[in-house]
Design a protein around this motif. Sequence first.
Motif, PDB file in Angstrom:
ATOM      1  N   LEU A  23     -18.606 -32.828-102.307  1.00 20.67           N
ATOM      2  CA  LEU A  23     -17.818 -33.455-101.247  1.00 20.67           C
ATOM      3  C   LEU A  23     -18.663 -34.424-100.416  1.00 20.67           C
ATOM      4  N   VAL A  24     -19.883 -34.012-100.080  1.00 20.20           N
ATOM      5  CA  VAL A  24     -20.769 -34.884 -99.304  1.00 20.20           C
ATOM      6  C   VAL A  24     -21.106 -36.143-100.107  1.00 20.20           C
ATOM      7  N   LEU A  25     -21.372 -35.983-101.392  1.00 22.21           N
ATOM      8  CA  LEU A  25     -21.671 -37.139-102.239  1.00 22.21           C
ATOM      9  C   LEU A  25     -20.455 -38.064-102.349  1.00 22.21           C
ATOM     10  N   ALA A  26     -19.263 -37.503-102.482  1.00 22.45           N
ATOM     11  CA  ALA A  26     -18.047 -38.310-102.547  1.00 22.45           C
ATOM     12  C   ALA A  26     -17.837 -39.075-101.244  1.00 22.45           C
ATOM     13  N   MET A  27     -18.120 -38.440-100.102  1.00 20.14           N
ATOM     14  CA  MET A  27     -17.996 -39.135 -98.822  1.00 20.14           C
ATOM     15  C   MET A  27     -19.018 -40.255 -98.708  1.00 20.14           C
ATOM     16  N   LEU A  28     -20.212 -40.032 -99.211  1.00 16.76           N
ATOM     17  CA  LEU A  28     -21.244 -41.066 -99.160  1.00 16.76           C
ATOM     18  C   LEU A  28     -20.857 -42.274-100.014  1.00 16.76           C
ATOM     19  N   LEU A  51      -9.659 -37.166-102.088  1.00 16.55           N
ATOM     20  CA  LEU A  51     -10.512 -35.979-102.030  1.00 16.55           C
ATOM     21  C   LEU A  51     -11.121 -35.785-100.646  1.00 16.55           C
ATOM     22  N   THR A  52     -11.509 -36.854 -99.988  1.00 17.28           N
ATOM     23  CA  THR A  52     -12.251 -36.737 -98.732  1.00 17.28           C
ATOM     24  C   THR A  52     -11.413 -36.935 -97.477  1.00 17.28           C
ATOM     25  N   ASP A  53     -10.215 -37.506 -97.597  1.00 16.01           N
ATOM     26  CA  ASP A  53      -9.384 -37.726 -96.411  1.00 16.01           C
ATOM     27  C   ASP A  53      -9.046 -36.452 -95.633  1.00 16.01           C
ATOM     28  N   PRO A  54      -8.770 -35.316 -96.283  1.00 16.18           N
ATOM     29  CA  PRO A  54      -8.477 -34.118 -95.483  1.00 16.18           C
ATOM     30  C   PRO A  54      -9.641 -33.685 -94.582  1.00 16.18           C
ATOM     31  N   PHE A  55     -10.847 -34.131 -94.877  1.00 13.24           N
ATOM     32  CA  PHE A  55     -11.998 -33.779 -94.052  1.00 13.24           C
ATOM     33  C   PHE A  55     -12.322 -34.863 -93.031  1.00 13.24           C
ATOM     34  N   ALA A  59     -11.606 -35.663 -88.131  1.00 12.74           N
ATOM     35  CA  ALA A  59     -12.774 -36.084 -87.356  1.00 12.74           C
ATOM     36  C   ALA A  59     -12.570 -37.485 -86.801  1.00 12.74           C
ATOM     37  N   ARG A  60     -11.905 -38.342 -87.552  1.00 13.76           N
ATOM     38  CA  ARG A  60     -11.631 -39.707 -87.086  1.00 13.76           C
ATOM     39  C   ARG A  60     -10.705 -39.686 -85.879  1.00 13.76           C
ATOM     40  N   ARG A  61      -9.743 -38.749 -85.851  1.00 12.48           N
ATOM     41  CA  ARG A  61      -8.851 -38.638 -84.693  1.00 12.48           C
ATOM     42  C   ARG A  61      -9.603 -38.190 -83.447  1.00 12.48           C
ATOM     43  N   SER A  74     -17.012 -40.948 -87.962  1.00  7.32           N
ATOM     44  CA  SER A  74     -16.371 -39.735 -88.454  1.00  7.32           C
ATOM     45  C   SER A  74     -17.026 -39.234 -89.740  1.00  7.32           C
ATOM     46  N   PHE A  75     -17.568 -40.136 -90.553  1.00  8.21           N
ATOM     47  CA  PHE A  75     -18.278 -39.714 -91.763  1.00  8.21           C
ATOM     48  C   PHE A  75     -19.469 -38.832 -91.409  1.00  8.21           C
ATOM     49  N   PHE A  76     -20.258 -39.254 -90.418  1.00  6.84           N
ATOM     50  CA  PHE A  76     -21.448 -38.494 -90.045  1.00  6.84           C
ATOM     51  C   PHE A  76     -21.083 -37.157 -89.414  1.00  6.84           C
ATOM     52  N   VAL A  77     -20.028 -37.134 -88.608  1.00  6.76           N
ATOM     53  CA  VAL A  77     -19.585 -35.879 -87.988  1.00  6.76           C
ATOM     54  C   VAL A  77     -19.108 -34.903 -89.063  1.00  6.76           C
ATOM     55  N   THR A  78     -18.334 -35.412 -90.023  1.00  6.76           N
ATOM     56  CA  THR A  78     -17.836 -34.564 -91.107  1.00  6.76           C
ATOM     57  C   THR A  78     -18.967 -34.091 -92.003  1.00  6.76           C
ATOM     58  N   TRP A  79     -19.896 -34.971 -92.286  1.00  3.62           N
ATOM     59  CA  TRP A  79     -21.046 -34.623 -93.111  1.00  3.62           C
ATOM     60  C   TRP A  79     -21.846 -33.503 -92.455  1.00  3.62           C
ATOM     61  N   PHE A  80     -22.124 -33.639 -91.169  1.00  3.75           N
ATOM     62  CA  PHE A  80     -22.861 -32.607 -90.439  1.00  3.75           C
ATOM     63  C   PHE A  80     -22.088 -31.286 -90.441  1.00  3.75           C
ATOM     64  N   ALA A  81     -20.773 -31.343 -90.215  1.00  2.86           N
ATOM     65  CA  ALA A  81     -19.962 -30.122 -90.184  1.00  2.86           C
ATOM     66  C   ALA A  81     -19.958 -29.427 -91.546  1.00  2.86           C
ATOM     67  N   LEU A  82     -19.860 -30.191 -92.627  1.00  2.00           N
ATOM     68  CA  LEU A  82     -19.867 -29.573 -93.961  1.00  2.00           C
ATOM     69  C   LEU A  82     -21.211 -28.933 -94.279  1.00  2.00           C
TER      70      LEU A  82
END
Length: 97
Positions: A23-28, A51-55, A59-61, A74-82
């Motif tokens: 998931l982290v790689l897909a977000m990257l 795949l990554t929108d539900p995560f 965070a973007r909101r 929001s990518f960095f916040v989600t990445w840190f949370a995962l």
Amino acid sequence: MYTPPPLPFPIFSVLIKYGIGFLVLAMLVRAIASWFHIDERYAIIRFLARLTDPFIVPARRIVGRVGALNLDLSFFVTWFALIVIQTLLLQSMPYGW
């Protein structure tokens, strides 16, 4: 207290580690594609978005756009949370699971 015996192959640990890692790689990959303005015309980007929108969307909101450049963090916040969730899940499992 009863401790279950370790499994011959740590299935759950591997699933958590590689699942969240994927998931982290897909977000990257999706973030890099957005920096180069590669939109969802391509099937792989559409797949990564689904795949990554539900995560990323929740965070973007919460985070929104930051600064005068309208940076999307929001990518960095989600990445840190995962990564935190992955670490907590792996530490809470019994040895060998």
